[in-house]
Design a protein around this motif. Structure first.
Motif, mmCIF file in Angstrom:
data_model
loop_
_atom_site.group_PDB
_atom_site.id
_atom_site.type_symbol
_atom_site.label_atom_id
_atom_site.label_comp_id
_atom_site.label_asym_id
_atom_site.label_seq_id
_atom_site.Cartn_x
_atom_site.Cartn_y
_atom_site.Cartn_z
ATOM 1 N N PHE A 1 0.876 -1.078 0.063
ATOM 2 C CA PHE A 1 -0.107 -0.009 -0.014
ATOM 3 C C PHE A 1 0.825 1.317 0.029
ATOM 4 C CE2 PHE A 1 -2.422 3.401 2.379
ATOM 5 C CZ PHE A 1 -3.195 3.522 1.967
ATOM 6 N N ALA A 2 2.032 1.158 0.783
ATOM 7 C CA ALA A 2 2.936 2.713 0.772
ATOM 8 C C ALA A 2 3.555 2.845 -0.192
ATOM 9 C CB ALA A 2 3.764 1.958 2.030
ATOM 10 N N CYS A 3 3.834 1.717 -1.258
ATOM 11 C CA CYS A 3 4.536 1.907 -2.499
ATOM 12 C C CYS A 3 3.795 2.274 -3.458
ATOM 13 C CB CYS A 3 5.400 0.724 -2.578
ATOM 14 S SG CYS A 3 6.960 0.507 -1.307
ATOM 15 N N ASP A 4 2.387 2.028 -3.571
ATOM 16 C CA ASP A 4 1.718 2.167 -4.631
ATOM 17 C C ASP A 4 1.578 3.573 -5.475
ATOM 18 O OD1 ASP A 4 -0.117 1.761 -6.510
ATOM 19 O OD2 ASP A 4 -1.945 0.840 -5.465
ATOM 20 N N GLU A 5 0.890 4.568 -4.561
ATOM 21 C CA GLU A 5 0.464 5.870 -5.173
ATOM 22 C C GLU A 5 1.768 6.639 -5.077
ATOM 23 O OE1 GLU A 5 -2.757 4.965 -6.373
ATOM 24 O OE2 GLU A 5 -2.978 7.074 -5.692
ATOM 25 N N ILE A 6 2.746 6.493 -4.326
ATOM 26 C CA ILE A 6 3.846 7.255 -4.390
ATOM 27 C C ILE A 6 4.921 7.284 -5.547
ATOM 28 C CG2 ILE A 6 5.204 5.838 -2.744
ATOM 29 C CD1 ILE A 6 5.249 9.539 -2.912
ATOM 30 N N THR A 7 4.848 6.039 -5.617
ATOM 31 C CA THR A 7 5.747 5.468 -6.901
ATOM 32 C C THR A 7 5.103 6.313 -8.203
ATOM 33 O OG1 THR A 7 4.221 3.697 -7.433
ATOM 34 C CG2 THR A 7 6.623 3.388 -6.348
ATOM 35 N N GLY A 8 3.855 6.434 -8.460
ATOM 36 C CA GLY A 8 3.137 7.066 -9.349
ATOM 37 C C GLY A 8 3.370 8.418 -9.325
ATOM 38 N N PHE A 9 3.487 9.180 -8.329
ATOM 39 C CA PHE A 9 3.713 10.567 -8.024
ATOM 40 C C PHE A 9 5.245 10.841 -8.482
ATOM 41 C CE2 PHE A 9 4.275 14.660 -6.161
ATOM 42 C CZ PHE A 9 3.136 15.186 -6.289
ATOM 43 N N VAL A 10 5.947 10.193 -7.880
ATOM 44 C CA VAL A 10 7.371 10.507 -8.199
ATOM 45 C C VAL A 10 7.813 10.263 -9.483
ATOM 46 C CG1 VAL A 10 9.649 9.663 -7.655
ATOM 47 C CG2 VAL A 10 8.228 9.767 -5.678
ATOM 48 N N THR A 11 7.049 9.017 -10.368
ATOM 49 C CA THR A 11 7.154 9.209 -11.601
ATOM 50 C C THR A 11 6.910 10.201 -12.446
ATOM 51 O OG1 THR A 11 7.140 6.484 -11.316
ATOM 52 C CG2 THR A 11 6.935 7.549 -13.633
ATOM 53 N N ALA A 12 5.771 10.886 -12.301
ATOM 54 C CA ALA A 12 5.090 11.766 -13.036
ATOM 55 C C ALA A 12 6.055 13.108 -12.696
ATOM 56 C CB ALA A 12 3.721 12.163 -12.244
ATOM 57 N N TYR A 13 6.388 13.244 -11.469
ATOM 58 C CA TYR A 13 7.140 14.512 -10.980
ATOM 59 C C TYR A 13 8.612 14.241 -11.952
ATOM 60 C CZ TYR A 13 9.635 17.863 -8.167
ATOM 61 O OH TYR A 13 10.711 18.958 -7.666
ATOM 62 N N SER A 14 9.218 12.990 -11.893
ATOM 63 C CA SER A 14 10.604 12.887 -12.483
ATOM 64 C C SER A 14 10.372 13.173 -13.983
ATOM 65 C CB SER A 14 10.799 11.417 -12.422
ATOM 66 O OG SER A 14 10.286 10.689 -13.371
#
Ligand SMILES: [Fe+2]
Ligand SMILES: [Fe+2]
Length: 179
Positions: free
Chosen positions: A105-118
């Motif tokens: 759960f902790a890795c799901d949404e944040i990876t999407g956000f970090v990827t979009a930001y990158s």
């Protein structure tokens, strides 16, 4: 089950290249944390890779539709429950009790956000730091589909400071040439 078979399953059910990349992101983040915590890297990686397996074909019943697919593939109940607990609690009613479930759960949404930001940075993940990510999270118009509350809740559930968790995710994603 083996990682090779998991990749075959992914290819069978997911065509969208962006969704596949999201699955790789969560896989890589889960393997990173498994290694850090001395957990089973293969199992954690497969949970990350397969967590959205039914999202493209069955969005209205995601993640429940994975049950028969993963049962047939030979996954055990704890693994399937982990995937069921990562989203839509009103559909599955499975609490996140294990360390594996909490990290997924902790890795799901944040990876999407970090990827979009990158994607805004020339050096991709090498140019990203948690401070910038946290600041950008306040920009409601950016990556609107990513649930900020779930990002915060996810870090809380694994007992990590949000900025440390995000920095870990950045370090993990830096290592993955598929992204
Ligand atoms: Fe999902
Ligand atoms: Fe996901």
């Amino acid at each position: 089950m083996t990682p090779e078979k998991s990749y075959e399953l992914l290819d069978k059910y997911i065509e969208n290249p962006n969704l596949k990349k999201h699955c790789y992101c969560v896989e890589t983040s889960m393997k990173y944390y498994a290694k850090k915590l001395g957990e089973d890297e293969v199992r954690w990686g497969m949970a990350g890779l397969l967590h959205d397996l039914d999202w493209e074909k069955f969005p209205d019943t995601h993640p429940k539709t994975v049950i028969p697919i993963l049962e047939e593939a030979g996954f055990d109940k704890e693994f399937i429950d982990t995937i069921l607990s990562h989203s839509y609690p009103e559909r599955t009613n499975i609490p996140r009790e294990t360390t594996l479930a909490k990290y997924l759960f902790a890795c799901d949404e944040i990876t999407g956000f970090v990827t979009a930001y990158s994607l805004m940075k020339p050096g991709r993940f090498n140019d990203v730091e948690s401070k910038g990510v946290i600041k950008k999270m306040k920009d409601k118009a950016f990556a609107r589909a990513v649930n900020r509350d779930d990002i915060i809740k996810g870090a809380e559930e694994i007992g990590l400071d949000l900025s440390i968790h995000i920095q870990n995710i950045i370090e993990a994603l830096k290592t993955d040439p598929r992204l």
